[in-house]
Design a protein around this motif. Structure first.
Motif, PDB file in Angstrom:
ATOM      1  N   GLN A 198       0.860  -1.182   0.000  1.00 38.87           N
ATOM      2  CA  GLN A 198       0.000   0.000   0.000  1.00 38.87           C
ATOM      3  C   GLN A 198       0.895   1.230   0.000  1.00 38.87           C
ATOM      4  O   GLN A 198       1.040   1.897   1.011  1.00 38.87           O
ATOM      5  CB  GLN A 198      -0.924  -0.010   1.218  1.00 38.87           C
ATOM      6  N   GLU A 199       1.505   1.541  -1.132  1.00 44.68           N
ATOM      7  CA  GLU A 199       2.448   2.643  -1.236  1.00 44.68           C
ATOM      8  C   GLU A 199       1.809   3.790  -2.001  1.00 44.68           C
ATOM      9  O   GLU A 199       1.349   3.621  -3.126  1.00 44.68           O
ATOM     10  CB  GLU A 199       3.707   2.152  -1.951  1.00 44.68           C
ATOM     11  N   GLU A 200       1.769   4.968  -1.397  1.00 46.58           N
ATOM     12  CA  GLU A 200       1.211   6.145  -2.058  1.00 46.58           C
ATOM     13  C   GLU A 200       2.292   6.825  -2.891  1.00 46.58           C
ATOM     14  O   GLU A 200       3.415   7.008  -2.437  1.00 46.58           O
ATOM     15  CB  GLU A 200       0.669   7.129  -1.020  1.00 46.58           C
ATOM     16  N   VAL A 208      -2.339   4.974  -5.100  1.00 50.04           N
ATOM     17  CA  VAL A 208      -1.852   4.025  -4.103  1.00 50.04           C
ATOM     18  C   VAL A 208      -1.668   2.685  -4.798  1.00 50.04           C
ATOM     19  O   VAL A 208      -2.613   2.147  -5.396  1.00 50.04           O
ATOM     20  CB  VAL A 208      -2.842   3.892  -2.915  1.00 50.04           C
ATOM     21  N   THR A 245      -1.669  -1.018  -5.033  1.00 46.88           N
ATOM     22  CA  THR A 245      -2.282  -2.107  -4.269  1.00 46.88           C
ATOM     23  C   THR A 245      -1.693  -3.464  -4.632  1.00 46.88           C
ATOM     24  O   THR A 245      -1.809  -4.405  -3.865  1.00 46.88           O
ATOM     25  CB  THR A 245      -3.806  -2.141  -4.493  1.00 46.88           C
TER      26      THR A 245
END
Length: 182
Positions: A2-4, A31, A33
């Motif tokens: 979950q990296e923005e 984000v 996923t």
């Protein structure tokens, strides 16, 4: 995962599950996923789920992988079926973190060698988890592209079929373990 991320440039993407192309604007917040098989599934701040392919990884701030080149010099006259199946395992459903082989989506794979021994055509029959999913052409094109990177594979045709209908019992043991079903 979950990296923005903020997109560094305008970026082509494919809307999930519709399969329609969209363009995400530079500066858009997304984000990640799922990041598997060289593609990225991202959620946008507009509530869309989209797929970004490897050639657009730079918009996410990642390095674009080198394009695989067919090593004709290494081709010994026989296409390696094991290599075909391994390459198909690098194709992932954009919503499920399991490759298309372990999901049970690939029904058949046939190699048709050319008469002169200079290469082969690979024919694959696969299905989708849901007949109405618009991602079918995207997954088929990805599989075709990856298969033609194999030495000796001059052409790959991936046909979407609906018989027999897919169901969860077709998922391999490895896929079931990944999904927590066993």
């Amino acid at each position: 995962m979950q990296e923005e991320i903020i997109l560094t440039r305008d970026c082509e993407a494919i809307r999930i599950p519709q399969g329609t192309p969209v363009t995400l604007s530079k500066g858009a917040r997304v984000v990640i996923t799922q990041s598997l098989g060289g593609s990225y599934t991202v959620a946008t701040d507009m509530g869309m789920l989209v797929r970004i392919v490897d050639r657009n990884a730079d918009a996410l701030g990642f390095e674009v992988p080198a394009t695989p080149e067919t090593a004709k010099a290494e081709f010994d006259g026989k296409v390696d079926e094991k290599q075909i199946w391994e390459q198909l395992k690098t194709c992932y459903d954009p919503e499920i973190p399991v490759n298309i082989v372990d999901l049970g989506l690939v029904y058949d794979c046939a190699i048709q060698p050319k008469e002169d021994g200079s290469g082969a055509r690979v024919n694959v029959k696969m299905t989708l988890t849901a007949p109405g999913c618009g991602m079918g052409p995207t997954l088929a094109a990805e599989a075709e592209s990856k298969l033609t990177s194999i030495p000796g594979v001059d052409e790959a045709i991936v046909e979407l079929v609906w018989d027999p209908p897919w169901n969860q019992s077709m998922i391999s043991e490895a896929g079931q373990m990944k999904l927590g079903l066993i």
